[in-house]
Design a protein around this motif. Structure first.
Motif: not given
Lengths: 217, 174, 393, 385
Positions: A73-77
């Motif tokens: 999720i952090c990679e995407k956000e």
């Protein structure tokens, strides 16, 4: 009268000149390498990955204790897209003992990172937090600033040390979750026991539903 | 105890050489600003010559007026009329012969005037010319010429200001 | 000779002592060389100290520390700066006029050093006691303009040229009030010799000195002289020629390394010499400020006063914003010139009015009235003044 | 001024250049010490008088709008910090306001108070440093700038304590604020706000009466109200021309109608008026801060409906605007129901206030161009985005 304003200004600068020798309010300079400004608790600089374990744990222990489950999720956000994650193919038990995917690679390019804290906010597992370390200069601007899992891993103790209030809240929340999941596991175990008991008796409907729920809990 | 060569003192020789070199450079150099700067060397040399003759007032005034004002004026005039990036001119004009004749004639006239005005015997000692003395004689003996020069310069100054004034009035009349 | 007066004359005695080792015919020459060496060593030394003091003083005015890393309290900063400027690459622009570009800083420094020749640093401590010392100083000051022009023109840079033109125009304009405000002193002393001017201010009434600054015309002259001196040395608020927000660095934009350092040195030395002249003309030169302080060596007083003047210049720099070119010119011709001319008249009147409180009152009143009136007219004419503001709820 | 008596603006025609007059073309920038970053002015000079001025910008273009259209709503928030990096909190607020309008989120009262406090602190530090920079351009050796920065440091310390960062605060979220005020923050803020009037007095004593400042600023770079309105100029620039337009009063966004404050107006529209309007606005901000710190209620700081992950507003469009320190800062958003905006557009006050630069500079000196440019108070990050 011509010059009046200038004289007033001169008086003001004279006041400041004298004031800088006596008043701490006027001379606010902190002479950096020798003196340091007090660390402010909320300060954020670059992210680190939290692991549960001792401060001086070995690299393997550090990696084993990582809370990160490579959900990406952090990679995407991440606004500047400075996080790079490769999911593992196998599973390892996480801090509650449940088998989870773990990050086979977790790199953050801190030369790109803009310290915005979005990764911390979106992480559902309290696995990534902001450090207060800022003296990160290096002579290698590419490799030296690309941090991998080992470099990013910091213990929960470290987190407590730099952000005590926040870490206490996080721990309380995690403990609550852990208690909940333990209770759930207990319930599940009981249900399993029940199921085992039920297996003797022909009652097939309820256990199937429990079994389906289990991985998402 | 100042060493002498050909009956001339060494400082005089050095200063004279400098002055003449500056003058020659001013005449021969191609770049106008260089010419102006060389001319300044000549002015400075002249001032030094005056000082060498113990004429302090004349020397300092030469410095103040010629180096401080005239040289700057020349330079300003060059820049204002030609711009900063300047083309290099040929150092020999097409009518160089005429120039040569004129220069020779001027030199002859000056030589004649100078040799005629020399006193029969060299002065035994330089007269003590103090600044005070100059001031007093300017205010007493030569007060009339001084005032006339002053008025002339004032008129020139006012005229220059009028010439240089922004043409707002002219525009208003149109 | 008492110990104190020996201390007062220590440099003179030292000079004579060293010169005594040479044959008689060489002694005047050696004496002169020694004095020149003294000046050439002392004033750049003060320059070094001043750069630190200026940066520290400005820092304190701005609530900063200023340089404090090199040596004790940062006082070795100029050494570091010097090494830096010596080791820096000396860049000459490709299109620049090499010779003139090289000569400009040299001419500036030489001309500025010459100005110190007639500056009385202490009792019997003047290099050349000339009859027309003051005139010499102004003549030399005028020739620094040429080096500024040389620097600006030879760099072949628009900013440099603009800066040089500004600087030259400014220096020429302010030379007029500078000369006229110094003329008052000549009128009163009746001499152009700097030594005589200092001696004329030597007496005491009670314990107060007879400095010219303590007279109405002297005070006005001092203020006008300082303003003109600020402009003449391109110090703030008249630092337009190097106004970095408009002209990068003015006429020395294209200079680097040691040539730049020479310009820097030249500017500061110019400031010292002109400040030294302000002291000589109005503040009693090397004289003690109170009669009971006469035991302090005369050169000590001179350098103390010089430090005071430098502090004033730093203070002004820390406070005032910069004027604009046309305002600078307007100020020179519309304010400075009338005031200096009036000051001449007032000084003449003072001289022929005779002792008494009356001449004090009249002279002060005339000068003050003219100042207030002129200031008001100038402000009114350009529609300047404080404003009031309205509010909307 | 009503719309009826506004004349159609025509640019001034300069045709006084006689034939044979040579114009000196000077490119001021992009590496000129006084262009606040990378900005170029191609100036044509007749002597030192400006005949033509062409602003050239885009050297700092960072593709802000397109990046925001490709990133999620939340991920655009840290980028707004970097628009006008002096006032990240007001930028946050404007963007949050636009998204809140789009998604129909309600901001809790306490969060609104926090927003007002941080925004007014931002306004004070921005105005103070903008005055400092203006004086720097006037050649004041940085003294006013250093005083402004001394005060700014204190305010930035407050910001760091609250948000974790001094300049790139990234603090406001859709439907509230990110974190609760730390304990003791309000008391600290109160002491700093109490000290501010003294600082403003100091700046005024140093500058307002200074004759050189008056000579440099009064009557320079005059902006006429009709031109200002037609060009869309906002903020202190517009109010210095005498037009009463403050979004805090016009839009009543947030909770600004609860506070008593006045809007200072100038009459001349020159540099001095712009300077004074900023000083007076700082004083008004201090009164707002006093009221806000006194009245702040307890309560939640986030709308419970707001989501951090998977934020997808319904399709629609919204324009949120606030009175940023430099003028009207607006964010225009179109949502197509996905996780990132379909269209994202910033209305940057710096850029729009800069469009009238040539009109203000014509006929003035080069030295004044630098001052006029400084008095517009721009940040290149916002101009070029």
């Amino acid at each position: 009268m011509l010059g009046e304003g200038m004289l007033k200004g001169l008086a003001e600068t004279a006041k400041n000149f004298a004031g800088s020798f006596v008043s701490k309010d006027r001379l606010t300079t902190v002479q950096y390498p020798e003196e340091r400004a007090p660390v402010i608790e909320n300060t954020r600089d670059f992210p680190f990955l939290v692991y549960d374990g001792a401060d001086d744990a070995s690299d393997e222990a550090k990696l084993a204790g990582l809370r990160c489950v490579a959900c990406q999720i952090c990679e995407k956000e991440c606004p500047p897209k400075c996080i790079y994650i490769v999911k593992s193919t196998d599973k390892k038990p996480d801090y509650v003992g449940k088998p989870q995917i773990y990050p086979a690679r977790f790199d953050i390019d801190i030369s790109v990172c803009m310290s915005c804290q979005i990764c911390v906010e979106v992480c559902p597992f309290e696995a990534i937090k902001m450090d207060t370390e800022f003296e990160l200069s290096t002579t290698d601007r590419f490799g030296g600033l690309l941090y991998d899992r080992e470099q990013l891993a910091r213990s929960n103790q470290h987190y407590h040390k730099i952000h005590p209030t926040e870490a206490a809240e996080v721990d309380a929340r995690l403990a609550e979750e852990k208690a909940k999941s333990e209770a759930k596991a207990k319930a599940a175990a009981e249900a399993a026991a029940l199921k085992a008991a039920a297996a003797a008796a022909p009652k097939p409907v309820v256990p199937a539903a429990i079994e389906q729920k289990e991985p998402t809990a | 105890m100042i060493p002498t060569v050909f009956g001339l003192t060494l400082p005089f020789l050095i200063i004279a050489a400098l002055t003449i070199a500056g003058a020659v450079a001013a005449a021969l150099l191609r770049n106008l600003v260089h010419c102006a700067l060389s001319l300044t060397i000549t002015f400075a040399g002249l001032a030094l010559l005056y000082l060498n003759l113990e004429a302090q007032f004349a020397g300092f005034v030469q410095m103040l007026v010629y180096i401080g004002a005239v040289a700057i004026l020349v330079v300003f005039a060059i820049l204002l009329t030609r711009g900063a990036g300047m083309p290099e001119y040929r150092s020999y004009s097409s009518n160089w012969l005429l120039g040569l004749i004129l220069a020779a004639a001027t030199f002859a006239v000056l030589t004649w005037a100078v040799t005629r005005s020399l006193p029969a015997t060299a002065a035994s000692a330089a007269p003590a010319v103090t600044v005070q003395g100059i001031g007093v004689s300017l205010m007493t003996t030569y007060v009339m010429p001084l005032e006339i020069v002053a008025i002339l310069l004032t008129v020139a100054l006012i005229g220059a200001v009028i010439v240089a004034m922004p043409e707002s009035k002219k525009e208003g009349q149109q | 000779m008492s110990l104190l007066s020996q201390l007062d004359q220590i440099f003179v005695l030292l000079q004579h002592w060293v010169a005594g080792f040479f044959p008689t015919w060489l002694q005047p020459f050696v004496g002169t060389v020694l004095a020149v060496v003294g000046i050439v060593a002392a004033f750049p030394g003060i320059f070094a100290v001043t750069t630190v003091l200026e940066r520290k003083g400005l820092g304190r005015i701005q609530n900063r520390l200023g340089p404090n890393r090199v040596g004790p309290f940062g006082f070795f900063q100029p050494v570091a700066d010097g090494i830096k400027s010596l080791t820096k690459e000396d860049i000459v622009p490709f299109t620049a006029d090499g010779l003139v570009h090289f000569l400009a800083p040299v001419v500036l420094v030489v001309a500025v050093f010459l100005g110190f020749a007639v500056l009385p640093i202490g009792r019997n401590m003047v290099l050349a006691n000339m009859d027309a010392g003051l005139l010499f100083f102004f003549a030399i000051g005028a020739s620094t303009e040429l080096s500024v022009f040389m620097a600006g023109w030879s760099s072949r840079n628009k900013y440099s040229l603009l800066g040089a033109m500004r600087a030259v125009a400014q220096m020429i304009s302010y030379e007029v009030p500078l000369l006229l405000s110094a003329t008052v002193i000549v009128m009163m002393t009746g001499s152009l010799s700097t030594v005589k001017i200092v001696e004329a201010q030597g007496g005491f009434t009670g314990f107060l000195p007879h400095w010219y600054v303590f007279t109405p015309w002297g005070f006005a002259g001092f203020v006008l002289f300082v303003i003109a001196a600020l402009a003449e040395t391109n110090r703030s608020p008249f630092d337009l020629p190097e106004g970095e927000s408009e002209l990068v660095a003015g006429y020395f934009t294209e200079y680097s390394g040691f040539k730049f350092a020479l310009f820097f040195l030249g500017e500061y030395l110019g400031m010292f010499s002109i400040a030294g002249f302000a002291i000589t003309l109005f503040l009693g030169g090397w004289g003690a400020p109170f009669s009971f302080l006469g035991f302090v060596p005369s050169w000590g007083w001179f350098f103390l006063k010089l430090l005071g003047a430098i502090a004033l210049f730093i203070w002004l720099r820390g406070t005032l914003p910069r004027l604009r070119q046309d305002q600078l010119m307007n100020f020179a011709w519309k304010f400075m010139l009338p005031m200096t001319l009036l000051n001449l008249v007032v000084a003449g009147a003072w001289r022929f009015m005779g002792e008494g409180i009356l001449r004090w009152l009249i002279c002060s009143a005339v000068l003050l009235a003219a100042y207030v009136l002129l200031g008001r007219v100038l402000m009114r004419h350009q529609k300047l003044g404080p404003r009031s503001y309205r509010y909307a709820e | 001024m009503s719309t009826a008596d506004m004349k159609v603006y025509r640019p001034p025609v300069i045709d006084i250049i006689e034939e044979g007059d040579e114009l000196l073309e000077v490119a001021m920038g992009p590496h000129h010490p006084s262009t606040h970053g990378v900005f170029r002015m191609d100036v044509a000079l007749d002597g030192e008088r400006v005949i033509r001025l062409k602003p050239v910008f885009g050297y700092l273009h960072r593709n802000h709008e397109k990046i925001a259209e490709k990133a999620s709503y939340l991920a655009a928030m840290p980028y707004t910090d970097r628009l006008d990096y002096f006032c990240s909190l007001t930028n946050n607020w404007a963007y949050a306001l636009a998204v809140e309008k789009l998604a129909g989120l309600e901001v809790p009262e306490r969060a609104e108070y926090i927003r007002v406090i941080t925004a007014e602190l931002t306004r004070i530090q921005n105005h103070a440093s903008s005055i400092g920079f203006l004086m720097q351009e006037m050649g004041a050796s940085g003294t006013p700038l250093m005083y402004a920065f001394r005060e700014r440091e204190r305010i930035l310390d407050l910001f760091e304590e609250l948000t974790g960062s001094r300049m790139m605060c990234n603090y406001m979220r859709f439907g509230g604020c990110r974190v609760e005020l730390p304990t003791g923050w309000l008391a600290k803020a109160q002491t700093i706000v109490d000290g501010l009037p003294k600082f403003i007095d100091e700046i005024e004593a140093l500058l307002t009466g200074n004759e050189i400042l008056m000579a440099r600023c009064q009557g320079m770079g005059i902006l006429k109200p009709d031109l200002a309105i037609n060009a869309g100029v906002t903020g202190p620039m517009l109010r210095a021309t005498g037009v009463n337009y403050d979004l805090r009063k016009v839009d009543h966004y947030g909770i600004y109608d609860r506070f008593k404050f006045r809007v200072p107006l100038g009459d001349h529209g020159d540099i001095f008026d712009r300077y004074m309007i900023r000083v007076l606005e700082m004083r008004e901000s201090v009164t707002i801060l006093h009221q806000a710190i006194k009245d702040i209620p307890a309560g939640p700081i986030m709308d419970p409906k707001s989501k951090i992950r998977g934020f997808r507003p319904k399709p629609g469009e919204a324009y949120g605007r606030i009175e940023a320190p430099k003028g009207e800062l607006g964010f225009y958003l179109i949502s197509d129901g996905s996780g990132n905006p379909y269209r994202y557009r910033v209305r940057p006050p710096s850029l729009i206030n800069l469009t009238i630069l040539e009109d203000m500079c014509l006929g003035h000196n080069v030295a004044d161009v630098v001052l006029i440019f400084g008095s517009v108070d721009i940040v290149l990050g916002e101009v070029d985005r």
